[in-house]
Design a protein around this motif. Structure first.
Motif, PDB file in Angstrom:
ATOM      1  N   ASN A 102       0.838  -1.208   0.000  1.00  0.00           N
ATOM      2  CA  ASN A 102       0.000   0.000   0.000  1.00  0.00           C
ATOM      3  C   ASN A 102       0.872   1.257   0.000  1.00  0.00           C
ATOM      4  OD1 ASN A 102      -2.937  -1.165   0.704  1.00  0.00           O
ATOM      5  ND2 ASN A 102      -1.434  -2.224   1.977  1.00  0.00           N
ATOM      6  N   GLN A 103       1.851   1.288  -0.884  1.00  0.00           N
ATOM      7  CA  GLN A 103       2.836   2.364  -0.855  1.00  0.00           C
ATOM      8  C   GLN A 103       2.226   3.736  -1.134  1.00  0.00           C
ATOM      9  OE1 GLN A 103       6.732   1.491  -2.615  1.00  0.00           O
ATOM     10  NE2 GLN A 103       6.121  -0.655  -2.825  1.00  0.00           N
ATOM     11  N   SER A 104       1.261   3.794  -2.027  1.00  0.00           N
ATOM     12  CA  SER A 104       0.672   5.089  -2.373  1.00  0.00           C
ATOM     13  C   SER A 104      -0.050   5.721  -1.184  1.00  0.00           C
ATOM     14  CB  SER A 104      -0.299   4.930  -3.550  1.00  0.00           C
ATOM     15  OG  SER A 104      -1.355   4.039  -3.212  1.00  0.00           O
ATOM     16  N   LYS A 105      -0.572   4.892  -0.279  1.00  0.00           N
ATOM     17  CA  LYS A 105      -1.259   5.419   0.903  1.00  0.00           C
ATOM     18  C   LYS A 105      -0.314   6.213   1.792  1.00  0.00           C
ATOM     19  CE  LYS A 105      -4.949   1.996   1.532  1.00  0.00           C
ATOM     20  NZ  LYS A 105      -5.533   1.007   2.478  1.00  0.00           N
ATOM     21  N   TYR A 106       0.960   5.848   1.746  1.00  0.00           N
ATOM     22  CA  TYR A 106       1.947   6.470   2.633  1.00  0.00           C
ATOM     23  C   TYR A 106       2.922   7.370   1.870  1.00  0.00           C
ATOM     24  CZ  TYR A 106       0.154   3.073   5.963  1.00  0.00           C
ATOM     25  OH  TYR A 106      -0.675   2.340   6.787  1.00  0.00           O
ATOM     26  N   ASP A 107       2.590   7.638   0.608  1.00  0.00           N
ATOM     27  CA  ASP A 107       3.387   8.550  -0.214  1.00  0.00           C
ATOM     28  C   ASP A 107       4.840   8.085  -0.333  1.00  0.00           C
ATOM     29  OD1 ASP A 107       3.827  10.767  -1.829  1.00  0.00           O
ATOM     30  OD2 ASP A 107       4.402  12.047  -0.146  1.00  0.00           O
ATOM     31  N   VAL A 108       5.020   6.787  -0.583  1.00  0.00           N
ATOM     32  CA  VAL A 108       6.353   6.244  -0.834  1.00  0.00           C
ATOM     33  C   VAL A 108       6.279   5.372  -2.083  1.00  0.00           C
ATOM     34  CG1 VAL A 108       7.010   6.245   1.605  1.00  0.00           C
ATOM     35  CG2 VAL A 108       5.975   4.198   0.615  1.00  0.00           C
ATOM     36  N   LYS A 109       7.429   5.056  -2.637  1.00  0.00           N
ATOM     37  CA  LYS A 109       7.473   4.153  -3.781  1.00  0.00           C
ATOM     38  C   LYS A 109       8.820   3.434  -3.803  1.00  0.00           C
ATOM     39  CE  LYS A 109       8.982   7.834  -6.957  1.00  0.00           C
ATOM     40  NZ  LYS A 109       8.677   8.526  -8.235  1.00  0.00           N
ATOM     41  N   GLY A 110       8.811   2.274  -4.438  1.00  0.00           N
ATOM     42  CA  GLY A 110      10.047   1.516  -4.605  1.00  0.00           C
ATOM     43  C   GLY A 110      10.550   0.815  -3.362  1.00  0.00           C
TER      44      GLY A 110
END
Length: 290
Positions: free
Chosen positions: A144-152
């Motif tokens: 759920n990376q987009s929920k926490y404003d992270v990627k990769g």
């Protein structure tokens, strides 16, 4: 004492009545038997839930595992990672000091190509509540990376009690664990984790138990059986939009080192991992380049 005597009087009378009333005793025995019988499914379900929880935890770590198979011949994925990490750290020092720039850039690039330019490295083991807390939080963040404003978000793990009895036919397995073999060969990487931990923001922030954190760090260059598990290390060789290393000037490619993650639920722990990834918040927000 008088109060306790008054409080106990009804129970004493009840026990006396049960003792002196013959027909009540068989009923109590039968009732106890039925209580045990009816509780068995719930006890069994509780045990199954605990077993499944640990199974899910180990599945997560094993899916991202650097295997120790081949450790006794110094040819394991785990050993190769620690060797490459040490080389990358040495290259990072040269890069920051403008020494051997071409070679250092090549070494750093090869390391990033193989393992990623930013990732979590975790030591884990079975039957470990803290390892479960870390896995549930990190797995939720990964999914759920987009929920926490992270990627990769990426990770690599070494499971220190990985069972190699069916894979490595080596007499050393009977006396020394595979992890001990790897640690003895690549203890320099753990010394570096210690140094990085003493310089990361987790160390300099107001951690809830500062002395415990320092004690845990000390285990990284002590006896292998004393190493604190879980261990979480964040390695950062990411670059900005101009192709420069984000952490250029910082002494270590390991920017965060810690042994637990805060949060009562997996959502809270995912948020803490996201803070670490972004160098944000009270614990992870202090710039490690300062």
């Amino acid at each position: 004492m008088k109060f306790l005597k008054i409080l106990a009087t009804p129970f004493i009378k009840l026990w006396g009545w049960i003792r002196d009333t013959a027909w009540v005793q068989p009923l109590l025995i039968v009732g106890c038997i039925f209580a045990v019988i009816f509780s068995i499914p719930y006890i069994s379900k509780g045990i199954q839930n605990l077993s499944k929880s640990e199974e899910d935890t180990m599945k997560f770590y094993n899916n991202n595992r650097l295997s120790m198979s081949g450790a006794y011949k110094d040819n394991s994925d785990a050993g190769k990672f620690l060797y490459a990490y040490s080389n990358a750290q040495n290259a990072w020092e040269d890069y920051n000091n403008s020494k051997n720039l071409e070679d250092s850039k090549k070494t750093l690039s090869e390391f990033s190509d193989r393992y990623g330019d930013k990732f979590f490295f975790i030591l884990a083991k079975s039957s470990c509540d803290a390892c479960e807390n870390i896995s549930t939080g990190l797995e939720y963040l990964k999914n759920n990376q987009s929920k926490y404003d992270v990627k990769g978000v990426k990770l690599h793990t070494i499971v220190v009690d990985q069972d190699l009895s069916k894979n490595d036919e080596d007499d050393n397995y009977k006396t020394d664990s595979a992890f001990k073999m790897i640690y003895d060969n690549y203890s320099g990487a753990f010394d570096n984790f210690y140094d990085a931990g003493r310089n990361g923001s987790y160390y300099t922030s107001n951690v809830s138990d500062y002395s415990s954190y320092v004690d845990n760090l000390e285990t990284l260059h002590g006896k292998v059986e004393d190493i604190k598990v879980p261990l979480v290390v964040m390695v950062d060789l990411s670059k900005d939009d101009y192709g420069e290393y984000v952490m250029k000037g910082y002494d270590y490619i390991a920017t965060q080192v810690f042994f637990e993650i805060t949060g009562d639920t997996k959502y809270d722990r995912a948020s803490s991992f996201a803070d670490c990834w972004k160098y944000y918040g009270k614990t992870f927000g202090k710039s490690v380049t300062e």
